[in-house]
Design a protein around this motif. Structure first.
Motif, short mmCIF file in Angstrom:
data_model
loop_
_atom_site.label_atom_id
_atom_site.label_comp_id
_atom_site.label_asym_id
_atom_site.label_seq_id
_atom_site.Cartn_x
_atom_site.Cartn_y
_atom_site.Cartn_z
N ALA A 179 3.42 -7.23 3.81
CA ALA A 179 3.48 -5.78 3.62
C ALA A 179 3.89 -5.07 4.90
O ALA A 179 4.46 -3.98 4.85
N PRO A 183 7.98 -2.80 3.02
CA PRO A 183 7.23 -1.60 2.63
C PRO A 183 6.89 -1.56 1.14
O PRO A 183 5.90 -0.93 0.75
N GLU A 186 3.32 -2.43 0.25
CA GLU A 186 2.22 -1.64 0.79
C GLU A 186 1.21 -1.23 -0.29
O GLU A 186 -0.01 -1.31 -0.05
N HIS A 220 -5.74 -0.19 7.57
CA HIS A 220 -4.73 0.15 6.58
C HIS A 220 -5.20 1.24 5.62
O HIS A 220 -4.37 1.95 5.04
#
Length: 251
Positions: A179, A183, A186, A220
């Motif tokens: 990730a 992207p 994500e 994250h």
């Protein structure tokens, strides 16, 4: 594991390092002193502690099939849903107790180390310790619940443990790493159990993995997002387990 790997091992390394050639060895001592006990103890949960709790959950439900005790339980009066809910509550209480004992053990270890090193015995504030305990409990309950659901799905502890550990310790780390490059992954990373656990720990101020902290501690997700994901895993695990047991032929 919390006392041994988070406190005893770093302190042993600190003692073994030569101050003349390792001027930064003091950093190892700082993380095991009482002032940092709430962060250091909590940092053990995202990867190693969670895996232990997953094993506990798988044993709680998976062993029933091997022992052949589901049928006995379900014919004694309580409904299947009541039995499963009771097992989840009991396992959740066990996880809470283990988190409390681990924190108390960490405090005792840090105080002993501080005494031996002649350092300050000052502990974090009560709110900081309660925050650490709350986060540890939530992570422990979520991982235990997932383990219990896997035990029901695979009708045994051995396969449930193997699948759970491979997924959480290997595949989730792989997806999380990808990730950072892709992207598009994500949103997937944001839903991972290890990501939510590590982010919750990171939100308390524990050193991140990228900054030399404990593996699995990341940033994250926000604290609120992490809590939502962990609670979601707990609720989903109970719902899936109940749904399967209500429809499964127990013989």
């Amino acid at each position: 594991m919390v006392v041994g790997f988070a406190f005893v091992v770093p302190y042993a390394i600190y003692l073994a390092l030569d101050p003349a050639t390792n001027p930064d060895r003091g950093g190892l001592l700082q993380i095991v002193l009482p002032g940092e006990v709430h962060r250091t103890a909590l940092g053990s949960y995202p990867m190693f502690g969670g895996a232990v709790m997953l094993i506990l959950g798988a044993l709680v439900t998976g062993s029933e099939d091997r022992w052949g005790t589901w049928k006995v339980r379900f014919t004694q009066g309580p409904s299947r849903s009541s039995v499963m809910t009771a097992k989840f509550v009991a396992a959740g209480l066990a996880a809470c107790l283990m988190a409390l004992v681990a924190l108390l053990g960490a405090i005792a270890a840090s105080l002993l180390i501080a005494t031996l090193a002649g350092a300050s015995l000052s502990l974090p504030t009560i709110p900081a310790l309660l925050t650490s305990l709350g986060a540890a409990t939530l992570i422990a309950v979520a991982w235990t619940s997932v383990g219990m659901a896997l035990g029901v799905i695979f009708k045994g502890a051995t396969v449930a443990i193997a699948v759970g550990l491979i997924w959480t310790l290997a595949l989730e780390n792989l997806l999380s790493g990808l990730a950072g490059i892709l992207p598009a992954l994500e949103p997937v990373r944001a839903l991972l159990l290890s990501t939510a656990s590590g982010s919750l720990v990171g939100s308390t101020g524990a050193p991140l993995q990228g900054a030399g902290g404990t593996p699995g501690v990341v940033d994250h997700l926000s604290a609120g997002q992490s809590v939502v994901v962990l609670v979601g895993y707990t609720v989903a695990a109970l719902a899936i387990s109940n749904w399967l047991m209500l429809r499964r032929d127990i013989t």
